[in-house]
Design a protein around this motif. Sequence first.
Motif, PDB file in Angstrom:
ATOM      1  N   THR A  41     -53.480  40.584 -54.770  1.00 33.03           N
ATOM      2  CA  THR A  41     -52.556  40.691 -53.648  1.00 33.03           C
ATOM      3  C   THR A  41     -51.276  41.266 -54.234  1.00 33.03           C
ATOM      4  OG1 THR A  41     -53.525  38.761 -52.587  1.00 33.03           O
ATOM      5  CG2 THR A  41     -51.334  39.439 -51.826  1.00 33.03           C
ATOM      6  N   LYS A  91     -47.219  43.137 -53.771  1.00 32.35           N
ATOM      7  CA  LYS A  91     -45.984  43.250 -53.003  1.00 32.35           C
ATOM      8  C   LYS A  91     -45.816  44.727 -52.681  1.00 32.35           C
ATOM      9  CE  LYS A  91     -42.538  40.909 -54.552  1.00 32.35           C
ATOM     10  NZ  LYS A  91     -41.401  40.467 -55.364  1.00 32.35           N
ATOM     11  N   ALA A 141     -51.082  48.399 -50.971  1.00 33.84           N
ATOM     12  CA  ALA A 141     -52.102  48.434 -52.013  1.00 33.84           C
ATOM     13  C   ALA A 141     -52.584  49.872 -52.207  1.00 33.84           C
ATOM     14  CB  ALA A 141     -53.275  47.542 -51.627  1.00 33.84           C
ATOM     15  N   ASN A 185     -52.349  44.954 -48.252  1.00 29.80           N
ATOM     16  CA  ASN A 185     -51.712  44.411 -49.451  1.00 29.80           C
ATOM     17  C   ASN A 185     -52.702  43.799 -50.428  1.00 29.80           C
ATOM     18  OD1 ASN A 185     -49.685  43.771 -46.954  1.00 29.80           O
ATOM     19  ND2 ASN A 185     -48.660  44.638 -48.720  1.00 29.80           N
TER      20      ASN A 185
END
Length: 187
Positions: free
Chosen positions: A93, A95, A98, A138
């Motif tokens: 995951t 920030k 992705a 994400n």
Amino acid sequence: MSTQQIQIQPNTPPTSSQPGKFTPPAATANAGDNITWNNTDRQAHWPTPNTSNKTAWFRTQIEPGETSDGQVSFGPHAVIVTAATNDNPVVFTVKGPAPATGTLVTLSFAPQQTPPTSKWQTPVLAIQNQPATNLGPNTCSVALDSTSLGRLEDGQITINMPGAYTINYVCALHPAETGTITVNPQQ
């Protein structure tokens, strides 16, 4: 950082699987740029990077004569990992957005202790130019077996995407309606 707009125009001749088309069909943006879609067709359209998750970019379809209910901004060529699963392959995951499926990524690891004590450091640093698989806005996976590594702690993983990368997208309502966006490094 700039904002650009992709037009959704009627396809000539229209078909049931492609009544409209994205113009330009192959857009180019810089990391951090914002992109919106404007629907000039007589049917609703729904741009998304993945038809199994049509709300990845927008909560609702774009009605005729309307502009998307938000904008898409492609992140910098590096994203910070905020969580990792103990799976094979590992699911990260991140920030920010992705990486797209097929984007070659290199992982880096910054230890939080001296000397480094994390079991993650050595396997993470071994990932050089490996393809990522996008699992959502994400989340992504990378071919790394983390089943014996335990909880991610004592360090920060960064996913680096060198050079330009391309996002393929499709209309969730019309599967033959496709486009691409090439994202160049931030300028």
